[in-house]
Design a protein around this motif. Structure first.
Motif, mmCIF file in Angstrom:
data_model
loop_
_atom_site.group_PDB
_atom_site.id
_atom_site.type_symbol
_atom_site.label_atom_id
_atom_site.label_comp_id
_atom_site.label_asym_id
_atom_site.label_seq_id
_atom_site.Cartn_x
_atom_site.Cartn_y
_atom_site.Cartn_z
ATOM 1 N N ALA A 232 0.810 -1.225 0.000
ATOM 2 C CA ALA A 232 0.000 0.000 0.000
ATOM 3 C C ALA A 232 0.842 1.274 0.000
ATOM 4 O O ALA A 232 0.296 2.376 0.016
ATOM 5 N N MET A 233 2.168 1.128 -0.009
ATOM 6 C CA MET A 233 3.053 2.303 0.075
ATOM 7 C C MET A 233 3.309 2.896 -1.299
ATOM 8 O O MET A 233 3.483 2.175 -2.295
ATOM 9 N N ASP A 234 3.363 4.216 -1.349
ATOM 10 C CA ASP A 234 3.769 4.893 -2.575
ATOM 11 C C ASP A 234 5.290 4.889 -2.713
ATOM 12 O O ASP A 234 5.822 4.900 -3.823
ATOM 13 N N GLU A 235 5.986 4.862 -1.546
ATOM 14 C CA GLU A 235 7.439 4.952 -1.534
ATOM 15 C C GLU A 235 8.042 3.583 -1.205
ATOM 16 O O GLU A 235 7.567 2.893 -0.305
ATOM 17 N N PRO A 236 9.079 3.142 -1.924
ATOM 18 C CA PRO A 236 9.658 1.804 -1.726
ATOM 19 C C PRO A 236 10.613 1.733 -0.532
ATOM 20 O O PRO A 236 11.834 1.805 -0.682
ATOM 21 N N PHE A 237 10.086 1.591 0.668
ATOM 22 C CA PHE A 237 10.913 1.495 1.869
ATOM 23 C C PHE A 237 11.654 0.163 1.922
ATOM 24 O O PHE A 237 11.189 -0.846 1.405
ATOM 25 N N LEU A 238 12.815 0.203 2.601
ATOM 26 C CA LEU A 238 13.545 -1.011 2.949
ATOM 27 C C LEU A 238 13.202 -1.411 4.384
ATOM 28 O O LEU A 238 12.754 -0.589 5.178
ATOM 29 N N LEU A 239 13.452 -2.682 4.706
ATOM 30 C CA LEU A 239 13.397 -3.159 6.087
ATOM 31 C C LEU A 239 14.801 -3.634 6.439
ATOM 32 O O LEU A 239 15.324 -4.572 5.832
ATOM 33 N N VAL A 240 15.434 -2.974 7.414
ATOM 34 C CA VAL A 240 16.820 -3.270 7.789
ATOM 35 C C VAL A 240 16.818 -3.968 9.144
ATOM 36 O O VAL A 240 16.286 -3.439 10.124
ATOM 37 N N LEU A 241 17.435 -5.161 9.198
ATOM 38 C CA LEU A 241 17.394 -6.017 10.384
ATOM 39 C C LEU A 241 18.809 -6.412 10.812
ATOM 40 O O LEU A 241 19.249 -7.550 10.605
ATOM 41 N N PRO A 242 19.558 -5.501 11.433
ATOM 42 C CA PRO A 242 20.903 -5.840 11.906
ATOM 43 C C PRO A 242 20.840 -6.791 13.097
ATOM 44 O O PRO A 242 19.896 -6.772 13.889
ATOM 45 N N GLY A 243 21.883 -7.605 13.228
ATOM 46 C CA GLY A 243 21.992 -8.498 14.377
ATOM 47 C C GLY A 243 22.547 -9.848 13.963
ATOM 48 O O GLY A 243 22.358 -10.290 12.827
ATOM 49 N N PRO A 244 23.230 -10.527 14.881
ATOM 50 C CA PRO A 244 23.794 -11.840 14.580
ATOM 51 C C PRO A 244 22.735 -12.935 14.593
ATOM 52 O O PRO A 244 21.727 -12.830 15.293
ATOM 53 N N ASP A 245 22.940 -13.982 13.807
ATOM 54 C CA ASP A 245 22.042 -15.131 13.800
ATOM 55 C C ASP A 245 22.136 -15.883 15.125
ATOM 56 O O ASP A 245 23.231 -16.209 15.590
ATOM 57 N N LYS A 246 20.965 -16.168 15.714
ATOM 58 C CA LYS A 246 20.892 -16.962 16.941
ATOM 59 C C LYS A 246 19.887 -18.094 16.728
ATOM 60 O O LYS A 246 19.723 -18.569 15.606
ATOM 61 N N GLU A 247 19.190 -18.507 17.802
ATOM 62 C CA GLU A 247 18.309 -19.661 17.739
ATOM 63 C C GLU A 247 17.243 -19.514 16.651
ATOM 64 O O GLU A 247 16.526 -18.531 16.591
ATOM 65 N N ARG A 248 17.176 -20.513 15.771
ATOM 66 C CA ARG A 248 16.167 -20.628 14.716
ATOM 67 C C ARG A 248 16.158 -19.430 13.775
ATOM 68 O O ARG A 248 15.127 -19.077 13.191
ATOM 69 N N ALA A 249 17.329 -18.833 13.581
ATOM 70 C CA ALA A 249 17.423 -17.682 12.674
ATOM 71 C C ALA A 249 17.065 -18.057 11.245
ATOM 72 O O ALA A 249 16.604 -17.213 10.469
ATOM 73 N N GLU A 250 17.264 -19.335 10.893
ATOM 74 C CA GLU A 250 16.968 -19.752 9.524
ATOM 75 C C GLU A 250 15.494 -19.531 9.187
ATOM 76 O O GLU A 250 15.152 -19.270 8.014
ATOM 77 N N GLU A 251 14.597 -19.612 10.170
ATOM 78 C CA GLU A 251 13.172 -19.396 9.907
ATOM 79 C C GLU A 251 12.886 -17.934 9.577
ATOM 80 O O GLU A 251 11.954 -17.625 8.835
ATOM 81 N N ILE A 252 13.678 -17.041 10.131
ATOM 82 C CA ILE A 252 13.540 -15.612 9.813
ATOM 83 C C ILE A 252 13.994 -15.365 8.379
ATOM 84 O O ILE A 252 13.320 -14.670 7.596
ATOM 85 N N HIS A 253 15.141 -15.941 8.017
ATOM 86 C CA HIS A 253 15.649 -15.764 6.653
ATOM 87 C C HIS A 253 14.694 -16.384 5.632
ATOM 88 O O HIS A 253 14.516 -15.838 4.528
ATOM 89 N N GLU A 254 14.083 -17.507 5.988
ATOM 90 C CA GLU A 254 13.131 -18.148 5.070
ATOM 91 C C GLU A 254 11.901 -17.276 4.848
ATOM 92 O O GLU A 254 11.398 -17.164 3.724
ATOM 93 N N GLU A 255 11.399 -16.650 5.923
ATOM 94 C CA GLU A 255 10.247 -15.756 5.784
ATOM 95 C C GLU A 255 10.596 -14.557 4.912
ATOM 96 O O GLU A 255 9.789 -14.124 4.072
ATOM 97 N N ALA A 256 11.802 -14.019 5.086
ATOM 98 C CA ALA A 256 12.240 -12.897 4.249
ATOM 99 C C ALA A 256 12.321 -13.308 2.784
ATOM 100 O O ALA A 256 11.921 -12.551 1.893
ATOM 101 N N ALA A 257 12.820 -14.520 2.531
ATOM 102 C CA ALA A 257 12.946 -15.001 1.153
ATOM 103 C C ALA A 257 11.576 -15.190 0.498
ATOM 104 O O ALA A 257 11.442 -15.047 -0.726
ATOM 105 N N ARG A 258 10.550 -15.508 1.295
ATOM 106 C CA ARG A 258 9.195 -15.702 0.753
ATOM 107 C C ARG A 258 8.506 -14.380 0.421
ATOM 108 O O ARG A 258 7.537 -14.348 -0.331
#
Length: 388
Positions: A232-258
């Motif tokens: 719904a945005m007119d402007e193409p914002f980014l989502l920036v998520l700094p931080g080291p991978d910890k428990e079950r981080a792969e599920e976060i990366h998978e959601e981002a990839a989807r």
């Protein structure tokens, strides 16, 4: 007073607990010449290099390979730390990560900071062994402390309820944003140009700084909300998520990839100490969607940087975020998407929120936190001496 400070469990500075210890040590160091206190860190060279960088007076006693893993460190703390404390002659031992690492009994008074009891609220946070330790053994060790520090009234109530520590044995020492590091940008356009050069973020961005841990830190629902909002945005914002991978981080990366906006979701990893204030200043909005926080220091850091803030309504975040902060239920990613759109499209609302946030963040003080911490050391030591 000669105070020993084991650094085990503070993540070598790469977490909120590490930031907490560093802020205290900077102020302890500045006070040492005139205060009568002497401090010595106990831990590996990696910790000394980080925590003592730029400090002049705090000592370090080298202990390597004592924290290979939490279980190994638990037994080291029970068997090796007590004779070390006697050998070094500490008058008091301070555990800055007492919700992670503690010793059962020492021959001197002990003060420990229990930041939170997250494991009791988020059952999926740890495996069976860690859950057993946190639920069955850790409360026993916490009760053995002579005095408990914690970082919010919410956490204090948890400690009283789940660990059965008496009210008078607990002191709340709220954290704060360091006003020397976190402040409004003098030239926002220059900040954003600098960020584009350093990180390659050439679009406006939403920011969430946290270790990548699922489900506790709730990145997945933030990514879902971001995807809905971008539709719904007119402007193409980014989502920036700094931080080291910890428990079950792969599920976060998978959601981002989807996400249909996967290319606009950025994972820069661990960000250097000097770059964090810059990222806050350049963000259009800071979001803390966590399911549980004992304090939530990034909320105050973003506020002090003149960045609008949105948080979940979980745990201590209502207390720390103040009455002016827009909130959502951590499971309601659709509600979060609505909040994001509402704020990002209303400049007047952003400016009003920033003004209120700056005043709120300024009401918290590291100097007050340091004074309360030192007062707890002195009172605990004096009480211990009278009893022994």
């Amino acid at each position: 007073m000669f105070i020993g400070i084991p650094t085990f469990g503070t993540d070598h500075g790469k977490s909120g607990i590490g930031s907490y210890l560093r802020e205290l040590l900077v102020r302890f160091d500045a006070l040492m010449e005139d205060s009568g206190y002497t401090f010595e860190l106990v831990g590996p060279k990696e910790d000394a290099d980080y925590y003592l960088n730029g400090l002049k007076h705090i000592g370090w006693y080298a202990v390597e390979d004592a924290d290979k893993n939490p279980i190994h460190n638990f037994f080291w703390n029970q068997a090796k730390l007590p004779p070390l404390v006697r050998q070094r002659g500490y008058d008091l031992v301070f555990f800055p990560a007492a919700n992670r690492r503690l010793s059962g009994r020492l021959n001197c008074p002990t003060v420990g900071t229990v930041h939170d009891l997250a494991v009791l609220h988020i059952k999926e946070k740890y495996d069976f062994v860690h859950s057993f330790f946190n639920r069955k053994i850790l409360p026993h060790l916490i009760r053995r402390l002579d005095h408990v520090l914690t970082v919010s009234e919410f956490s204090k109530n948890d400690i009283m309820r789940f660990v059965a520590v008496q009210d008078e044995k607990i002191t709340v020492t709220h954290l704060a944003a360091d006003q020397n590091r976190f402040k409004p940008p003098v030239d926002l356009q220059a900040v954003r140009e600098d960020i584009a050069k350093r990180f390659g973020y050439d679009k406006p961005y939403l920011l969430y700084i946290s270790r990548l841990e699922h489900p506790g830190k709730n990145h997945v629902n933030l990514i879902k909300a971001f995807s809905l909002a971008r539709d719904a945005m007119d402007e193409p914002f980014l989502l920036v998520l700094p931080g080291p991978d910890k428990e079950r981080a792969e599920e976060i990366h998978e959601e981002a990839a989807r996400s249909p906006y996967a290319k606009d979701i950025r994972f820069p990893g661990f960000v250097d100490w000097d770059d964090i204030p810059l990222l806050y200043q350049g963000a259009s909005l800071f979001v803390l969607p966590s399911r549980f926080e004992g304090f939530g220091l990034p909320v105050l850091e973003a506020m002090a940087s003149a960045t609008p803030v949105v948080t979940s309504d979980a745990a201590s975040l209502v207390e720390i975020g103040g009455p002016q902060t827009p909130r959502f239920h951590p499971d309601d990613y659709q509600g979060l998407a609505t909040l994001l759109l509402d704020l990002l499209q209303d400049r007047e609302k952003q400016e009003s929120l920033v003004k209120a946030n700056l005043a709120w963040a300024a009401s918290f003080s590291w100097e007050r936190t340091t004074a309360l911490t030192l007062q707890s050391f002195q009172t605990t030591y004096s009480t211990y001496e009278r009893r022994h």
